[in-house]
Design a protein around this motif. Structure first.
Motif, short mmCIF file in Angstrom:
data_model
loop_
_atom_site.label_atom_id
_atom_site.label_comp_id
_atom_site.label_asym_id
_atom_site.label_seq_id
_atom_site.Cartn_x
_atom_site.Cartn_y
_atom_site.Cartn_z
N PRO A 118 0.87 -1.28 -0.06
CA PRO A 118 0.01 -0.04 -0.23
C PRO A 118 0.76 1.22 -0.28
CG PRO A 118 -0.78 -1.72 1.60
CD PRO A 118 0.36 -2.22 1.20
N LYS A 119 2.06 1.01 0.30
CA LYS A 119 2.84 2.33 0.19
C LYS A 119 3.82 2.58 -1.09
CE LYS A 119 3.74 2.01 5.37
NZ LYS A 119 4.65 1.53 6.50
N ARG A 122 1.70 5.34 -6.28
CA ARG A 122 0.31 5.33 -6.73
C ARG A 122 -0.19 3.70 -6.64
NH1 ARG A 122 2.94 7.33 -11.88
NH2 ARG A 122 1.35 6.12 -13.08
N PHE A 123 -0.40 3.29 -5.64
CA PHE A 123 -0.67 1.73 -5.29
C PHE A 123 -2.11 1.80 -5.84
CE2 PHE A 123 -2.61 -1.32 -2.66
CZ PHE A 123 -1.94 -2.57 -3.37
N GLU A 124 -2.88 2.71 -5.47
CA GLU A 124 -4.34 2.45 -5.72
C GLU A 124 -4.55 2.21 -7.34
OE1 GLU A 124 -6.82 1.64 -3.89
OE2 GLU A 124 -5.43 1.76 -2.21
N GLU A 125 -3.92 2.86 -8.00
CA GLU A 125 -3.98 2.67 -9.67
C GLU A 125 -3.13 1.15 -9.70
OE1 GLU A 125 -2.10 4.41 -13.61
OE2 GLU A 125 -1.62 5.59 -11.88
N ARG A 127 -3.07 -1.43 -8.36
CA ARG A 127 -3.70 -2.54 -7.96
C ARG A 127 -4.97 -3.08 -9.08
NH1 ARG A 127 -7.25 -1.68 -2.42
NH2 ARG A 127 -7.91 -3.57 -3.15
N THR A 128 -5.14 -1.82 -9.92
CA THR A 128 -6.26 -2.00 -10.93
C THR A 128 -5.61 -2.58 -12.22
OG1 THR A 128 -6.04 0.08 -11.88
CG2 THR A 128 -7.47 -0.17 -9.97
N HIS A 131 -2.33 -8.06 -10.78
CA HIS A 131 -2.45 -8.98 -9.32
C HIS A 131 -0.97 -9.39 -8.95
CE1 HIS A 131 -5.18 -10.97 -6.80
NE2 HIS A 131 -4.36 -11.98 -6.79
N SER A 149 -7.83 -9.21 -2.29
CA SER A 149 -8.41 -8.65 -3.58
C SER A 149 -7.13 -8.23 -4.50
CB SER A 149 -9.15 -7.42 -3.01
OG SER A 149 -8.07 -6.43 -2.59
N TYR A 150 -5.88 -8.29 -3.89
CA TYR A 150 -4.75 -7.91 -4.82
C TYR A 150 -3.48 -8.77 -4.71
CZ TYR A 150 -3.41 -5.06 -0.89
OH TYR A 150 -3.07 -4.67 0.44
#
Length: 198
Positions: A118-119, A122-125, A127-128, A131, A149-150
């Motif tokens: 998570p650190k 741009r992790f949120e991007e 993970r989309t 995987h 989820s990831y």
């Protein structure tokens, strides 16, 4: 007719040098996740690294190629070596997805790296886009539900080999046979890599 995409694992690393632990990790991920291929990707050395004994990127690339040569489903990518500026996984993955839009990519990381994900930049991007495959060391505890989820975990045998240890052994004149593939050992000797202290 659109071709059927492959499932491809990506294993990045400095690979200074690549060793048997890296190859076992790649093979366990390939087998347990039913991957069509695993791409080994030597990374550029960050400018802030202070070690002076880092092997030239062409040496690291060649050792990786030698290590992968006898595996029918291992490939070597030099993509990271050609990129300028800071190398972030999210940028690498965006570029790869553009080049290979029909393939599915999974990024292989050590189990100890999972809680740091998570650190990442741009992790949120990220993970989309991709995987992750987490290499779960035997006996280690992971909160698998929290990251399910990831991240998918695969069992990894406990292999206590590191590139640092191999470099230290070369300097001390201690055998590295079986810690690295034979071809990599020969290459290190031929080019007298890691013999001087950094």
């Amino acid at each position: 007719m659109m071709r059927k995409g492959k499932r491809i694992g990506l294993l990045g690393g400095t690979f200074d040098p690549i060793h048997s632990g890296h190859l076992i990790a790649a093979e366990q991920a390939r087998d347990q996740m039913k991957l069509d291929e695993v791409w080994l990707m030597p990374t550029k050395i960050p400018p802030h690294k202070t070690r002076t004994d880092i092997a030239d990127e062409q040496h690291r690339l060649r050792m990786t190629e030698l290590a992968a040569a006898d595996h029918p489903y291992f490939r070597v990518s030099d993509m990271e070596l050609h990129r300028e500026g800071p190398s972030y996984t999210v940028d690498t993955m965006r570029a790869i997805r553009q080049m290979f839009p029909h393939d599915e990519f999974l990024f292989i990381i050590g189990g100890d790296m999972v809680e740091m994900l998570p650190k990442w930049h741009r992790f949120e991007e990220l993970r989309t886009i991709v995987h992750f495959i987490g290499l779960a060391r035997s006996g280690a505890q992971y909160n698998q539900e929290a990251v399910s989820s990831y991240v998918t975990f695969v069992e990894m045998p406990a292999i206590d080999i590191s590139s640092t240890m191999i470099r230290q052994r070369v300097r001390a004149g201690i055998s590295i046979r079986y810690l690295v593939p034979d071809a990599v050992e020969r290459y290190i000797k031929e080019h007298r890599l890691y013999e001087s202290f950094g």
